[in-house]
Write an enzyme that holds these catalytic residues in place. Structure first.
Site, PDB file in Angstrom:
ATOM      1  N   SER A 115       7.670 -23.330 -37.540  1.00  0.00           N
ATOM      2  CA  SER A 115       7.952 -21.923 -37.856  1.00  0.00           C
ATOM      3  C   SER A 115       9.443 -21.611 -37.937  1.00  0.00           C
ATOM      4  O   SER A 115       9.828 -20.453 -37.969  1.00  0.00           O
ATOM      5  CB  SER A 115       7.303 -21.029 -36.794  1.00  0.00           C
ATOM      6  OG  SER A 115       7.853 -21.348 -35.525  1.00  0.00           O
ATOM      7  N   CYS A 116      10.277 -22.613 -38.020  1.00  0.00           N
ATOM      8  CA  CYS A 116      11.727 -22.446 -37.969  1.00  0.00           C
ATOM      9  C   CYS A 116      12.309 -22.191 -39.365  1.00  0.00           C
ATOM     10  O   CYS A 116      12.250 -23.054 -40.239  1.00  0.00           O
ATOM     11  CB  CYS A 116      12.318 -23.709 -37.339  1.00  0.00           C
ATOM     12  SG  CYS A 116      14.087 -23.846 -37.423  1.00  0.00           S
TER      13      CYS A 116
END
Length: 138
Positions: free
Chosen positions: A9-10
């Site tokens: 999710s970065c």
């Protein structure tokens, strides 16, 4: 070979991947949540840091806030074990090759992964453009 260590999710990880792809650089990507970093990989990263563990710890992460241990009191083996067990303690993305390391995405610094010939060519092009601007304003 460039190694790119990411988490799913970065946003910065996606930017780093896109930059490497846009510049046609070969790299190996590893999701540190699906395949936690090994002790050896963490040691390789630490050997390239200027500030040791300070540089790779994600102090803003929930995992860091939830720690029940003082990192200063841990031995190196204890710290390595903690990084393997808690990958969210590690800042991301990590971009590295045999000699260079970038932790986090920085559009200027990531250029160090371009081959020297490409960087030299880009610099020459910039210098030529600046010379044209100087001629136009003179």
């Amino acid at each position: 070979m460039i190694k790119l260590f990411v988490s799913p999710s970065c946003t910065s990880c996606r930017k780093a991947r896109a930059w490497l792809e846009d510049h046609g650089l070969d790299f190996i990507e590893k999701n540190i949540y699906h395949e936690p970093l090994t002790r050896e990989e963490i040691k390789e990263i630490l050997m390239l840091t200027d500030d040791g563990t300070e540089e790779i710890i994600s102090y803003r992460s929930q995992a860091y806030r939830d720690l029940k241990v003082d990192l200063e009191e841990l031995s190196m083996n204890g710290l390595l074990d903690l990084f393997v067990k808690e990958p969210s303690l590690i800042r991301r993305p990590i971009i590295m090759d045999e000699r260079r390391l970038q932790i986090g995405y920085n559009e200027e610094e990531i250029r160090m992964f371009l081959p020297r010939k490409v960087r030299a060519l880009e610099l020459k092009e910039i210098q030529q453009r600046l010379a044209l601007v100087d001629q136009e304003t003179a």
